[in-house]
Design an enzyme around this catalytic site. Structure first.
Site, PDB file in Angstrom:
ATOM      1  N   GLY A 262       0.965  -1.251   0.116  1.00 47.89           N
ATOM      2  CA  GLY A 262       0.119   0.026  -0.026  1.00 47.89           C
ATOM      3  C   GLY A 262       1.010   1.175   0.169  1.00 47.89           C
ATOM      4  O   GLY A 262       0.301   2.299   0.167  1.00 47.89           O
TER       5      GLY A 262
ATOM      6  N   SER B  52       3.723   0.183  -7.176  1.00 42.41           N
ATOM      7  CA  SER B  52       3.381   0.126  -8.615  1.00 42.41           C
ATOM      8  C   SER B  52       3.711   1.461  -9.219  1.00 42.41           C
ATOM      9  O   SER B  52       4.253   1.489 -10.155  1.00 42.41           O
ATOM     10  CB  SER B  52       1.842  -0.258  -8.955  1.00 42.41           C
ATOM     11  OG  SER B  52       0.986   0.374  -8.248  1.00 42.41           O
TER      12      SER B  52
ATOM     13  N   ASP C 294      -0.899   8.641  -6.049  1.00 44.63           N
ATOM     14  CA  ASP C 294       0.178   7.990  -6.149  1.00 44.63           C
ATOM     15  C   ASP C 294       1.443   8.565  -7.146  1.00 44.63           C
ATOM     16  O   ASP C 294       2.507   8.746  -6.720  1.00 44.63           O
ATOM     17  CB  ASP C 294       0.046   6.528  -5.986  1.00 44.63           C
ATOM     18  CG  ASP C 294      -0.938   5.797  -5.292  1.00 44.63           C
ATOM     19  OD1 ASP C 294      -1.050   6.537  -4.129  1.00 44.63           O
ATOM     20  OD2 ASP C 294      -1.215   4.678  -5.412  1.00 44.63           O
TER      21      ASP C 294
END
Length: 410
Positions: A142, A146, A195
């Site tokens: 988390g 990625s 992100d």
């Protein structure tokens, strides 16, 4: 029996560069054109607000993904990693997005998706590429492993393909959009864009206040050391995934609620109008989702105002800690994205004197953060490790988070 906490260190630029460069020479027999790195992130507050057009307040971690790149003379993407040394080849002339019959599964889809997304934006045709990656960002934690992968490849490919995007804010927004599209449409993880923004646009010593609707940012000072504090990140090692359906269901709930309320995104529901909005929703599930999103956007705004508007002191961070606590309670009760491991971290940290603690990231596993007196970090980490042992959970992993630099050449 005393249970010792296990820590994960960040890699130095020299270590990461040598690691992936050596892997490229060993596995592919090639010398890299260069090595680039990008950070994972810990979100201070503002969870599940990004796809609702709200605010988020992440920091870039010192833990980074590294990518060695070499341009090829053809249209083949050749990939391998420090974890999976098998070489995967993908023909760029035959894209395989998530909605197609031959979709790619696993980490390679995030890399292939970046090139595919750049070409879809008119940057092409692009050359093939040899890519070797490795990462200090724990996978499935988390903490945006990625996005770190996507963004180190994006800034590296931008440079070796001479696209000219990585050197300014406007260009980095383009790279951010390509990385988001890679994750959403190629890898099939229907996440928001927080992100990638943190990985590409954060700044050392600061948190990034991101307006997820406009992509506007403000750099918010976040110096914990001056107040004798640290931010402890706890990777629960409870399996976390953004493409297992739960995340997508929360997003669908929010989109349904927005449709009923007659707004494009839930950010348009003002805190003072929340009660009236909730009364218009037909299901308790939708009311809970909206209550979390609206109050979380407000908590994020209040946190940024506290950090930006005055000299940072312990009293300021105590107020921030209260907002962290309220955020986790909302994520647990209204958004229902925590899990037993995350709740144990938060409850134990609070019980041992943390100023505040909350899950960070998408939830359903992953990581939590705690705002802690620096001299008590070890005590608190050992206490959490012991609590996990008592519950029969897998041992957690600990990271100390310092706000760090965005993606760049290593």
């Amino acid at each position: 029996m005393t249970v010792a906490a296990e820590y994960r260190d960040a890699w130095s630029a020299e270590f990461g560069t040598d690691r992936v460069g050596s892997l490229m020479r060993e596995i592919l027999g090639e010398e890299p054109d260069g090595v680039w790195s990008a950070p994972g992130r810990a979100n201070l507050i503002g969870e599940h607000t990004d796809y609702n057009g709200g605010l988020a307040l992440p920091i870039a971690l010192p833990h980074r993904a590294f990518a060695a790149l070499r341009v090829r003379p053809d249209r083949v993407l050749r990939l391998t990693s420090g974890q999976e040394r098998d070489v995967v080849e993908i023909d760029l002339d035959h894209p395989r997005p998530a909605d197609g019959p031959e979709r790619i599964h696993g980490w390679t889809s995030y890399v292939a998706g970046v090139l595919w997304a750049l070409e879809s934006r008119g940057y092409g045709p692009l050359p093939g590429l040899d890519v070797v990656v490795d990462s200090a960002v724990p996978l499935g934690s988390g903490l945006s492993s990625s996005a770190a992968l996507e963004c180190c490849v994006a800034v590296g490919f931008d440079e070796v393909a001479h696209l000219g995007l990585g050197g300014d804010e406007e260009g980095r927004i383009v790279l951010q959009g390509a990385a988001i599209e890679a994750e959403n449409r190629y890898a099939g993880a229907n996440t928001g864009g927080m992100d990638q923004a943190a990985s590409l646009r954060a700044r050392a010593g600061h948190a990034l206040l991101l307006d997820c609707r406009t992509q506007g940012i403000r750099q918010i000072p976040f110096d914990l050391a001056a107040s004798g504090l640290e931010l402890l990140v706890v990777n629960t090692r409870a399996k976390h995934s953004n493409n297992d359906g739960q995340y997508a269901q929360r997003r669908a709930d929010c989109e349904e609620a927005a449709r009923i309320l007659g707004v494009d995104m839930l950010v348009e529901v003002a805190p003072q109008d929340l009660d009236a909005a909730l009364a218009r929703l037909p299901e308790e599930r939708l009311r809970e989702r909206v209550r979390h999103v609206v109050t979380e956007i407000d908590r994020t705004r209040r946190t940024a105002d506290l950090l930006e508007g005055q000299e940072l002191s312990r009293e300021v961070f105590e107020q921030v800690g209260h907002l962290f606590n309220a955020s986790h309670n909302s994520l647990r009760d209204d958004y229902e994205v925590t899990c037993p491991e995350l709740d144990v971290v938060v409850d134990t940290a609070r019980g041992l004197g943390a100023l505040g603690a909350r899950m960070t990231g998408g939830g359903f596993g992953g990581s939590a953060i705690a705002l802690v007196d620096a001299e008590r970090v070890g005590e608190l980490a050992d206490g959490i490790a012991a609590a996990f042992d008592d519950h029969g959970f897998r041992s957690p992993e600990f990271l100390v988070a310092l706000p760090s630099d965005p993606a760049h050449r290593a």
